[in-house]
Write an enzyme that holds these catalytic residues in place. Structure first.
Site, short mmCIF file in Angstrom:
data_model
loop_
_atom_site.label_atom_id
_atom_site.label_comp_id
_atom_site.label_asym_id
_atom_site.label_seq_id
_atom_site.Cartn_x
_atom_site.Cartn_y
_atom_site.Cartn_z
N TYR A 7 -21.55 -9.43 33.28
CA TYR A 7 -19.75 -9.70 33.02
C TYR A 7 -19.07 -11.45 32.36
O TYR A 7 -18.07 -11.11 31.95
CB TYR A 7 -19.35 -10.45 35.00
CG TYR A 7 -19.88 -11.18 34.77
CD1 TYR A 7 -21.39 -11.11 35.96
CD2 TYR A 7 -19.19 -12.56 35.06
CE1 TYR A 7 -21.31 -12.06 36.63
CE2 TYR A 7 -20.04 -13.40 35.73
CZ TYR A 7 -21.03 -13.47 36.29
OH TYR A 7 -21.78 -14.60 36.79
N GLY A 8 -20.78 -11.98 31.77
CA GLY A 8 -20.27 -12.71 31.14
C GLY A 8 -20.74 -12.70 29.39
O GLY A 8 -20.84 -12.08 28.58
N THR A 9 -22.05 -13.82 29.39
CA THR A 9 -22.34 -13.93 28.04
C THR A 9 -22.95 -13.19 27.69
O THR A 9 -23.79 -12.59 26.26
CB THR A 9 -22.99 -15.39 27.57
OG1 THR A 9 -24.03 -15.37 28.67
CG2 THR A 9 -21.91 -16.48 28.71
N LEU A 10 -23.54 -12.34 28.53
CA LEU A 10 -25.25 -11.14 28.39
C LEU A 10 -24.03 -10.04 27.84
O LEU A 10 -24.80 -8.58 27.56
CB LEU A 10 -25.60 -10.58 29.04
CG LEU A 10 -27.23 -11.91 29.92
CD1 LEU A 10 -26.87 -11.61 31.44
CD2 LEU A 10 -28.03 -12.25 28.49
N GLU A 82 -31.00 -17.17 33.32
CA GLU A 82 -29.71 -17.35 34.05
C GLU A 82 -30.02 -18.71 35.16
O GLU A 82 -29.36 -18.83 36.14
CB GLU A 82 -29.66 -16.11 34.66
CG GLU A 82 -29.22 -15.29 34.36
CD GLU A 82 -28.24 -15.51 33.24
OE1 GLU A 82 -27.41 -16.48 33.26
OE2 GLU A 82 -27.85 -15.17 32.11
N1 PCA Z 1 -24.44 -14.36 32.28
C1 PCA Z 1 -24.75 -13.54 33.02
C2 PCA Z 1 -24.07 -14.46 34.19
C3 PCA Z 1 -23.21 -15.18 33.67
C4 PCA Z 1 -23.97 -15.14 31.70
O1 PCA Z 1 -23.28 -16.27 31.56
C5 PCA Z 1 -23.92 -11.82 32.85
O2 PCA Z 1 -23.15 -12.02 31.63
O3 PCA Z 1 -23.37 -10.99 33.42
#
Ligand code: PCA
Length: 149
Positions: A7-10, A82
């Site tokens: 849900y984030g930077t990935l 992570e």
């Molecule tokens: N990376 C993981 C968790 C939060 C982040 O930045 C993601 O993208 O789900």
């Protein structure tokens, strides 16, 4: 093989997506888009403006993200990347499927791993809650990439 919900930077177009594409880290294949069945607070916090899903089911929004099928090697890589279990913890959640490109019919929802945190400073609960993360979003909190820290 396992399913991971990011849900984030990935996510595609976000600063760390490249680690999912790097075969040296293992295997990852995009399966589709989804949203967490339960609401969670998604906040952008800390000196590096990192997105965090707080392990407080029932508060915030049903969070939007992407579903990947990954092998054991990639899962181990992501745990390390992570900072699991110190920063994020990998938990299993139910994800409602919005679009699907993977093989077979997934059903309305699938169980996925997700990196959330239960080890956050208590004041983070008072930050704005997002439904979806974009490092370039109107929140103006610019993610500080790891290579700059
Ligand atoms: N990376 C993981 C968790 C939060 C982040 O930045 C993601 O993208 O789900």
């Amino acid at each position: 093989m396992a399913l991971v919900f990011v849900y984030g930077t990935l996510k595609q177009g976000q600063p760390n997506h490249k680690v999912l594409l790097d075969c040296a880290n293992g295997f990852a294949a995009f399966q589709g888009r989804g949203r967490t069945a339960k609401p969670y607070p998604l906040v952008i916090a800390g000196e590096h403006s990192i997105p965090w899903l707080l392990h407080l089911p029932g508060r915030g929004h049903s969070v939007l993200g992407e579903i990947y099928r990954v092998d054991e090697h990639m899962l181990c890589f992501l745990d390390d990347f992570e900072g699991c279990p110190d920063m994020y913890q990998r938990t299993k959640v139910q994800v409602e499927v919005l679009t699907w490109e993977g093989e077979g019919f997934p059903g309305d929802s699938v169980q996925c791993f997700l990196y959330s945190t239960a080890t956050y400073p208590p004041e983070w609960v008072h930050l704005p809650y997002h439904e979806s993360y974009d490092s370039e979003g109107p929140h103006g909190l610019r993610y500080n990439p790891r290579e700059n820290r």
